[in-house]
Structures are given as structure tokens and as C-alpha cells.
Scaffold this active site. Structure first.
Site, PDB file in Angstrom:
ATOM      1  N   SER A   1       8.123   1.518  -0.977  1.00  0.00           N
ATOM      2  CA  SER A   1       7.365   0.304  -1.259  1.00  0.00           C
ATOM      3  C   SER A   1       6.129   0.553  -2.119  1.00  0.00           C
ATOM      4  O   SER A   1       6.244   1.071  -3.218  1.00  0.00           O
ATOM      5  CB  SER A   1       6.996  -0.366   0.057  1.00  0.00           C
ATOM      6  OG  SER A   1       6.482  -1.641  -0.180  1.00  0.00           O
ATOM      7  N   HIS A   2       4.947   0.254  -1.586  1.00  0.00           N
ATOM      8  CA  HIS A   2       3.728   0.337  -2.392  1.00  0.00           C
ATOM      9  C   HIS A   2       3.125   1.746  -2.371  1.00  0.00           C
ATOM     10  O   HIS A   2       2.098   1.969  -3.007  1.00  0.00           O
ATOM     11  CB  HIS A   2       2.700  -0.648  -1.846  1.00  0.00           C
ATOM     12  CG  HIS A   2       2.457  -0.418  -0.388  1.00  0.00           C
ATOM     13  ND1 HIS A   2       3.345  -0.832   0.574  1.00  0.00           N
ATOM     14  CD2 HIS A   2       1.471   0.236   0.256  1.00  0.00           C
ATOM     15  CE1 HIS A   2       2.908  -0.464   1.758  1.00  0.00           C
ATOM     16  NE2 HIS A   2       1.777   0.194   1.599  1.00  0.00           N
TER      17      HIS A   2
ATOM     18  N   ASP B   1       4.787  -5.451  -5.758  1.00  0.00           N
ATOM     19  CA  ASP B   1       4.613  -4.046  -5.370  1.00  0.00           C
ATOM     20  C   ASP B   1       5.767  -3.159  -5.834  1.00  0.00           C
ATOM     21  O   ASP B   1       6.650  -3.600  -6.581  1.00  0.00           O
ATOM     22  CB  ASP B   1       4.417  -3.930  -3.851  1.00  0.00           C
ATOM     23  CG  ASP B   1       5.704  -4.188  -3.084  1.00  0.00           C
ATOM     24  OD1 ASP B   1       6.570  -4.902  -3.598  1.00  0.00           O
ATOM     25  OD2 ASP B   1       5.842  -3.656  -1.953  1.00  0.00           O
TER      26      ASP B   1
ATOM     27  N   ASP C   1       8.581  -2.025  -4.634  1.00  0.00           N
ATOM     28  CA  ASP C   1       9.977  -2.453  -4.466  1.00  0.00           C
ATOM     29  C   ASP C   1      10.169  -3.953  -4.611  1.00  0.00           C
ATOM     30  O   ASP C   1      11.254  -4.468  -4.320  1.00  0.00           O
ATOM     31  CB  ASP C   1      10.520  -1.972  -3.119  1.00  0.00           C
ATOM     32  CG  ASP C   1       9.752  -2.537  -1.931  1.00  0.00           C
ATOM     33  OD1 ASP C   1       8.538  -2.787  -2.068  1.00  0.00           O
ATOM     34  OD2 ASP C   1      10.359  -2.738  -0.872  1.00  0.00           O
TER      35      ASP C   1
ATOM     36  N   ASP D   1       8.909  -6.623  -3.056  1.00  0.00           N
ATOM     37  CA  ASP D   1       8.926  -7.610  -1.975  1.00  0.00           C
ATOM     38  C   ASP D   1       7.557  -8.206  -1.672  1.00  0.00           C
ATOM     39  O   ASP D   1       7.453  -9.211  -0.971  1.00  0.00           O
ATOM     40  CB  ASP D   1       9.600  -7.047  -0.707  1.00  0.00           C
ATOM     41  CG  ASP D   1       8.953  -5.785  -0.187  1.00  0.00           C
ATOM     42  OD1 ASP D   1       7.998  -5.291  -0.831  1.00  0.00           O
ATOM     43  OD2 ASP D   1       9.402  -5.272   0.857  1.00  0.00           O
ATOM     44  N   ARG D   2       6.483  -7.590  -2.199  1.00  0.00           N
ATOM     45  CA  ARG D   2       5.147  -8.156  -1.958  1.00  0.00           C
ATOM     46  C   ARG D   2       4.671  -8.936  -3.175  1.00  0.00           C
ATOM     47  O   ARG D   2       5.146  -8.711  -4.294  1.00  0.00           O
ATOM     48  CB  ARG D   2       4.128  -7.040  -1.714  1.00  0.00           C
ATOM     49  CG  ARG D   2       4.396  -6.262  -0.466  1.00  0.00           C
ATOM     50  CD  ARG D   2       3.272  -5.290  -0.212  1.00  0.00           C
ATOM     51  NE  ARG D   2       3.547  -4.551   1.005  1.00  0.00           N
ATOM     52  CZ  ARG D   2       2.626  -3.965   1.747  1.00  0.00           C
ATOM     53  NH1 ARG D   2       1.361  -3.994   1.373  1.00  0.00           N
ATOM     54  NH2 ARG D   2       2.957  -3.323   2.855  1.00  0.00           N
TER      55      ARG D   2
ATOM     56  N   LYS E   1      11.189 -10.051   2.473  1.00  0.00           N
ATOM     57  CA  LYS E   1      10.144 -10.765   1.764  1.00  0.00           C
ATOM     58  C   LYS E   1      10.422 -10.633   0.274  1.00  0.00           C
ATOM     59  O   LYS E   1      11.139  -9.724  -0.145  1.00  0.00           O
ATOM     60  CB  LYS E   1       8.766 -10.270   2.156  1.00  0.00           C
ATOM     61  CG  LYS E   1       8.527  -8.773   2.046  1.00  0.00           C
ATOM     62  CD  LYS E   1       7.209  -8.421   2.729  1.00  0.00           C
ATOM     63  CE  LYS E   1       6.783  -6.991   2.472  1.00  0.00           C
ATOM     64  NZ  LYS E   1       7.353  -6.042   3.429  1.00  0.00           N
TER      65      LYS E   1
HETATM   66  C1  VG1 Z   1       2.817  -2.660   6.333  1.00  0.00           C
HETATM   67  C2  VG1 Z   1       2.395  -4.104   6.521  1.00  0.00           C
HETATM   68  C3  VG1 Z   1       3.543  -4.912   7.097  1.00  0.00           C
HETATM   69  C4  VG1 Z   1       4.768  -4.777   6.179  1.00  0.00           C
HETATM   70  C5  VG1 Z   1       5.105  -3.308   5.988  1.00  0.00           C
HETATM   71  C6  VG1 Z   1       6.241  -3.099   5.015  1.00  0.00           C
HETATM   72  O1  VG1 Z   1       3.141  -2.093   7.591  1.00  0.00           O
HETATM   73  O2  VG1 Z   1       1.270  -4.188   7.341  1.00  0.00           O
HETATM   74  O3  VG1 Z   1       3.139  -6.257   7.216  1.00  0.00           O
HETATM   75  O4  VG1 Z   1       5.866  -5.440   6.739  1.00  0.00           O
HETATM   76  O5  VG1 Z   1       3.962  -2.607   5.497  1.00  0.00           O
HETATM   77  O6  VG1 Z   1       5.951  -3.673   3.779  1.00  0.00           O
HETATM   78  P1  VG1 Z   1       2.119  -1.153   8.391  1.00  0.00           P
HETATM   79  O7  VG1 Z   1       2.863  -0.701   9.600  1.00  0.00           O
HETATM   80  O8  VG1 Z   1       1.716  -0.065   7.456  1.00  0.00           O
HETATM   81  O9  VG1 Z   1       0.931  -2.023   8.714  1.00  0.00           O
HETATM   82  V1  VG1 Z   1       6.455  -2.869   2.381  1.00  0.00           V
HETATM   83  O10 VG1 Z   1       6.218  -3.912   1.064  1.00  0.00           O
HETATM   84  O11 VG1 Z   1       5.579  -1.465   2.488  1.00  0.00           O
HETATM   85  O12 VG1 Z   1       8.097  -2.595   2.664  1.00  0.00           O
HETATM   86 CO    CO Z   2       7.282  -3.479  -0.527  1.00  0.00          CO
END
Ligand code: VG1
Ligand code: CO
Length: 543
Positions: free
Chosen positions: A113-114, A277, A279, A281-282, A376
Site C-alpha cells: 500500500s502506502h 496511494d 495500491d 485504494d486510498r 476501498k
Molecule cells: C491502516 C489504516 C486502516 C487501513 C489499513 C490498510 O491500518 O489505519 O484504516 O485499513 O491501513 O490500508 P493500521 O493498522 O496501520 O492503522 V492500506 O491503503 O495500507 O491497504
Molecule cells: Co492502500
């Protein structure tokens, strides 16, 4: 094709977090590490005959190598076919769409992801089920259990598949189809939004600026914004996917999306600016010199959903993760629809969407989406906003301010303390929990604690229970502080402190969130002793 069985030993650290297994690339590159985890996924599944696996990732370093390994293992584990995005690319929401549209058995998405990418940074892998959504805890727990006892994995030594050209390769009855990564997703978006109205809005001289942060949405943004909606080429920045995301941190927030923030707060600011972000989804939504918090974005999309063709008939219900502000709750109450509060992570929304209980879901962490897929969806959120701007003729700022006038404002902020030594982070949690019995009734300045708990959730559809999902300190006035540890980091611990206060007072609504929350922030420090226990005076990131 002959199946090879490779002997292996378990790794003890393959527990999936909030969204799959995320580790440093170097960890994944250890002999057998990736293979062990993939085999542990396959060992939890009952793979029927003729099953297809969807496969793709965000294009980061190690994506292509991992894809070749997974194809060989899918063949050996009984899949008849793998659908893989061209060049190995599928954004997370696009992968969810492919699983649903082509009714594949499930999917493997390669992404951290990010988190930053490159040989010294992060890689990730997760499994999505046939509804297109992230595997629920029942499955991720089983994967982890398998990973602790694994003794062998299976593969077929196939030649490398050419991921650059679209088409089908058949290898002794096993098929690999390389598909266009973008077309199906762009078609889905076009079927949901009023593209003609958005086109007219752009043609009338309104300006859009989109930042893909060198990550996966670049090709999707080019197809949707420039080819299908007619936006000018200079509406897009950082839209070439690079294996290390341009050396950046593809997290669309005010700290990390600095290129875009400079433009949105600059002299030639566009009407609308957005980023997504790693991937895809954000999303982050900005107006001309104006930032929309993700919690407000969710509430505003819910309140105005009928202006969007896909939701013209209204919403069945909405859901938000527990730390997300209650702004959407107010909209749901007014609309007379259900509102669910779930633990952090998109996997908790799947059952609600599958059961038809909710249409829209959101998280404060820049995640918004709907039941069109089971992830998302960053570009979907951007298109929601463009559709609302085109339908109302309003600016981003005026839409938000009018929303606050009607519903009041949930002033909101999240403070992240990244890279904290695990013992110190645990000490903060332990310190708060130790006060649980005594906190209710105690006053801190103008705040009196009403209740405290460690959030737990019972899924209303399958009755599964998830405990330990975040500490909540609820105040008599309706304000609250939530503290939890991140489940996506790969180095030390990240402490997340979520702060929320509600105000109907128009003057308070104009204040900057950090100013309006100043007293609550200091109360949260008093209770948590975070500065003393970690030596951190300031958060790493404020959103
Ligand atoms: C974080 C966010 C959560 C989100 C997750 C995956 O998790 O707070 O809301 O669903 O990332 O998003 P955590 O456990 O680090 O708080 V992504 O775009 O990283 O797949
Ligand atoms: Co993401």
C-alpha cells in the site's frame, strides 16, 4: 507438467496484519519466505476444479518476481487458470473488480500500500476471497496457523510468463491470461458516474489536478481523466508507475503528498485536487486552499449520494471503522438508514456489503468505497467528488461548509507516532489500560470521562467476534480519544491517536482542527503519558 515438492521450515513471523503480510523486501527475498506464505494461503483453501486465481500488484519492487513464483505455485496447487494484470499491475480496487466480474475463485494482491518501495523498503501480499474482498480474520488466522507448521510447498517449473503482452499462454492445460489492467475498471467507473456532466464541468474551464504519487493509479488516471473525461494532460502529475514510487512515500495526506499540497495551496490553485496511494485504494480530497478530512468526505458523499447515478435510488446503509469520526452517523440518522461501526481494516465491511446492509463504507485513513467492489477505492472517491461538483456547481469548500451548517462539524484529527520502540508503545497501552477502572467520572479541564473500553466487535452477519481493536476514552460531552497500534508497519510500532470533538457552533466550525482540539490533545497526553513514556513531544504525521 510435473509437480515439485520443496521441503521447507516454518517462519514464525507470517501473521497477516490489518491488510495482509507486510515486511521488508529483504525479508521476502529470503529463500522460501514468499513460497511458505503462498503455500500457507493455498493450504487454507479448498480449491475446486477449474478454479481461476486473480493476480496482480501495485508495481513495486519485487512485484514481477513474486508473480512468476505465484503462477508456478498456483499451477501446482490445482488452479486451472491465473488472470494476471499486464506488467503484473492491478490496483487493489481493480483486482477486486476482476475477481467479481470474472467470478474467479479468489485473488492474490501484491502490495504494501502506502509504505515506501524499493530493495530496502516494503513488500506485501494478501489474499482476497471470491466476493472480491480481503479474507476475513477466520481465514487470515488459518493462514498464520498453517505458516507455523509448514513443511513443504509445491510448484511446477514452468517457463517465465511474458507479462508485457496481453494474451493467453497455455501450458499443458494450465492457462495464464495476461489482461488489460485498466479497461474493466475504467468501464465500471463509467457505468457508475455521470461522465457527460463531469466532462462539461471540465470543458467549462474548471481545473482538476490529480497526483498518482508515482504509484499504481497512473495508468488508470490517464485512461479515465484524460482519455474518457477530456482533462488536459497537465491535470496529472506523478503518473508514471516506478518500482520505488519515485523514492517517495505514496501516502496521500498533507505530509506526504507535498507536490499536490503545494499546488492546491498555491497561487494557481485548481478547483479540485486529489491523490491516491501506492495500491490505489486510498484518496485525499482537496479544494482550492481547502482540505477535506476523510471522515467528512464519507459523510458528504453519503448525504449527496442521490446526485450520483449509481446511487440515485439511495443507500441501504453506511459503515465506518471505529476510529473514523461520527460525521457519517449524523447523515445516516437523518436519512433513516443503518450505520455500523466496525474495527479498523476493510475486511470487516465485506459481510455487511454482501448482506446488502450497507452501500457506502469509510475509514479515517483516507479510505472510502462502496459495494461496487469489496475494497476501498481511491479513484472512485475522486469521481464521487467530481460528480458532486459537476452536479451542484459548488466549490469543494462551499459543499463542506454547507454540510457542517446542516449536520454540525465533527472536528477531527489523527496523530501518528511512527517508529516507536515496541516496548515503549506497549507501555503506553498498558498505562492507559491500568487506569480503566478509575477513569470514568474523572474530570480533565473541561472534559469529564464518561466511559472507557477496548473496542470489540461482533459481526452482525456471521456473529464472529474481534476483540482488542483499540482503546476508547469517551467523554461526557461526546468528544473522544482513541488509541491503537498500527497493524501495517514494518519497523517498530506506530501509535495512532485519534481525536474527535463535535460542535454545532458556527464560530468553532471555522477553526483549524489542531486549534479546536488543543485541549483534547493535552488531555490525551495527560491520560496516556505518551510524551513521557516515548520521549516524543510531537507526532510524526498529523492528518
Ligand atoms: C491502516 C489504516 C486502516 C487501513 C489499513 C490498510 O491500518 O489505519 O484504516 O485499513 O491501513 O490500508 P493500521 O493498522 O496501520 O492503522 V492500506 O491503503 O495500507 O491497504
Ligand atoms: Co492502500
Amino acid at each position: 507438467m510435473s509437480i515439485q515438492t520443496v521441503a521447507t521450515n516454518p517462519f514464525s513471523d507470517q501473521k497477516p496484519g490489518t491488510s495482509g503480510l507486510r515486511k521488508k523486501v529483504r525479508v521476502f527475498q529470503q529463500p522460501h519466505y514468499l513460497q511458505n506464505f503462498v503455500q500457507s494461503i493455498f493450504d487454507t483453501l479448498e480449491i475446486p476444479a477449474n478454479a481461476t486465481l486473480t493476480l496482480g500488484g501495485d508495481g513495486r519492487f519485487y512485484n514481477k518476481e513474486a508473480i512468476q513464483v505465484i503462477i508456478k505455485m498456483a499451477a501446482a496447487n490445482g488452479f486451472a487458470k491465473v488472470l494476471v494484470g499486464q506488467h503484473g499491475i492491478l490496483s487493489t480496487p481493480a483486482a477486486s473488480n476482476i475477481i467479481r466480474k470474472y467470478q474467479t475463485f479468489g485473488g492474490i494482491i501484491l502490495s504494501a500500500s502506502h509504505n515506501p518501495a524499493g530493495p530496502d523498503d516494503d513488500f506485501g501480499i494478501k489474499y482476497n476471497t471470491s466476493n472480491g474482498g480481503p479474507a476475513p480474520e477466520k481465514i487470515t488466522d488459518a493462514i498464520f496457523a498453517n505458516s507455523k507448521h509448514i513443511t513443504q510447498y509445491k510448484l511446477i517449473d514452468l517457463p517465465e510468463v511474458d507479462l508485457s503482452s496481453i494474451g493467453v499462454t497455455t501450458l499443458d492445460g494450465f492457462e495464464v491470461e495476461v489482461i488489460d489492467s485498466v479497461a474493466d475498471y475504467a468501464d465500471l467507473m463509467q457505468s457508475m458516474f455521470d461522465f457527460a456532466a463531469i466532462k462539461r464541468w471540465l470543458a467549462a474551464g474548471h481545473r482538476l489536478q490529480f497526483d498518482a504519487m508515482h504509484a499504481v493509479t497512473g495508468p488508470y488516471a490517464k485512461e479515465i481523466f484524460t482519455h474518457r473525461l477530456g482533462a488536459s494532460a497537465d491535470s496529472l502529475i506523478n503518473c508514471e508507475v516506478s518500482e520505488n514510487f519515485g523514492g517517495g512515500h505514496p501516502d496521500p495526506n498533507l505530509t506526504y503528498a507535498e507536490d499536490l499540497v503545494k499546488i492546491a495551496y498555491g497561487e494557481q490553485a485548481p478547483d479540485f485536487a486529489a491523490a491516491s496511494d501506492g495500491d490505489g485504494d486510498r484518496n485525499m480530497i482537496l479544494g482550492n486552499h481547502f482540505f477535506v478530512t476523510p471522515s467528512d468526505s464519507l459523510a458528504l458523499i453519503a448525504a449527496n449520494a442521490k446526485l450520483i447515478p449509481a446511487y440515485a435510488k439511495g443507500l441501504s446503509g453506511v459503515a465506518r471503522s471505529m476510529p473514523t469520526s461520527g460525521a457519517v452517523d449524523r447523515v445516516a440518522a437523518k436519512l433513516g438508514i443503518a450505520c455500523y461501526e466496525t474495527p479498523t481494516g476493510w475486511k470487516f465491511f465485506g459481510n455487511l456489503m454482501d448482506a446488502g446492509r450497507v452501500t457506502l463504507c469509510g475509514e479515517e485513513s483516507f479510505g472510502t468505497g462502496s459495494d461496487h467492489v469489496r475494497e476501498k477505492d481511491g479513484l472512485w472517491a475522486v469521481l464521487c467528488w467530481l460528480n458532486l461538483l459537476a452536479a451542484t456547481g459548488e466549490s469543494v469548500e462551499s459543499l463542506v461548509r454547507k454540510h457542517w451548517q446542516v449536520y454540525g462539524r465533527n472536528v477531527y484529527s489523527r496523530h501518528d507516532y511512527e517508529g516507536v520502540p515496541t516496548e515503549q508503545a506497549n507501555a503506553v497501552i498498558t498505562h492507559i489500560k491500568a487506569q480503566f477502572a478509575n477513569l470514568p467520572g474523572q474530570a480533565f479541564g473541561s472534559y469529564t470521562v464518561k466511559a472507557v473500553d477496548d473496542f470489540s466487535y461482533t459481526d452482525p452477519v456471521d456473529a464472529s467476534v474481534s476483540t482488542g481493536q483499540g482503546l476508547r476514552i469517551l467523554f461526557a460531552c461526546g468528544s473522544r480519544v482513541v488509541i491503537r497500534l498500527s497493524g501495517t508497519g514494518t519497523e517498530g510500532a506506530t501509535i495512532r491517536v485519534y481525536l474527535e470533538a463535535f460542535t454545532e457552533d458556527a464560530a468553532q466550525q471555522q477553526l483549524d482542527a489542531q486549534e479546536a482540539l488543543a485541549e483534547l490533545i493535552s488531555v490525551s497526553h495527560q491520560i496516556s503519558q505518551l510524551p513521557q513514556l516515548t520521549g516524543r513531544q510531537q507526532p510524526t504525521v498529523i492528518t
